[in-house]
Design a protein around this motif. Structure first.
Motif, PDB file in Angstrom:
ATOM      1  N   PHE A  33       0.824  -1.157   0.204  1.00 20.56           N
ATOM      2  CA  PHE A  33      -0.003  -0.085   0.045  1.00 20.56           C
ATOM      3  C   PHE A  33       0.822   1.081  -0.178  1.00 20.56           C
TER       4      PHE A  33
ATOM      5  N   ARG B 235       2.766   1.184  -3.640  1.00 16.63           N
ATOM      6  CA  ARG B 235       1.828   0.726  -4.757  1.00 16.63           C
ATOM      7  C   ARG B 235       2.600  -0.091  -5.722  1.00 16.63           C
ATOM      8  N   SER B 236       3.635  -0.810  -5.302  1.00 12.53           N
ATOM      9  CA  SER B 236       4.674  -1.584  -6.232  1.00 12.53           C
ATOM     10  C   SER B 236       4.527  -2.915  -5.770  1.00 12.53           C
TER      11      SER B 236
ATOM     12  N   LEU C 212      -3.909  -7.795  -4.206  1.00 14.76           N
ATOM     13  CA  LEU C 212      -2.794  -6.815  -4.133  1.00 14.76           C
ATOM     14  C   LEU C 212      -1.991  -6.956  -5.406  1.00 14.76           C
TER      15      LEU C 212
ATOM     16  N   PHE D 266      -1.756  -4.263  -8.440  1.00 20.27           N
ATOM     17  CA  PHE D 266      -0.787  -3.018  -8.479  1.00 20.27           C
ATOM     18  C   PHE D 266       0.300  -3.550  -9.909  1.00 20.27           C
TER      19      PHE D 266
ATOM     20  N   ARG E 256       0.764  -1.476 -13.040  1.00 17.11           N
ATOM     21  CA  ARG E 256       1.137  -0.146 -12.928  1.00 17.11           C
ATOM     22  C   ARG E 256       2.579   0.240 -13.172  1.00 17.11           C
TER      23      ARG E 256
END
Length: 89
Positions: free
Chosen positions: A26, A29-30, A82, A86, A89
């Protein structure tokens, strides 16, 4: 009784061990350094243990095992979700 307490304590510690990974995802974000395949294999193994835990509860034992295994299942599932969210991205 002592073994149920040990199971519950150990299972909770193992399950909560996923929280730092979830927090890190979180924050950054990776998920580029995480292996989806590894977490899917963990989920598969935990799923097999979950079936066994349910059978133990049906027999009248293993409630602590079922509770901690279910917690682990949820934590690994969160990491997988998650990773899927993610990774593009």
């Amino acid at each position: 009784m002592i073994f149920s307490v040990m199971q519950l304590t150990g299972g909770i510690i193992l399950s909560l061990g996923f929280i730092p990974q979830i927090v890190q995802i979180f924050k950054t974000r990776s998920v580029k350094d995480l292996s989806l395949k590894s977490y899917l294999l963990m989920l598969f193994g935990i799923s097999l243990m979950e079936v066994y835990a349910v059978s133990l509860v049906v027999e009248g034992t293993g409630l602590a095992f079922l509770m901690t295994n279910t917690l682990s299942f949820m934590m690994v599932s969160i990491v997988i979700l998650l990773i899927l969210r993610f990774r593009s991205r």
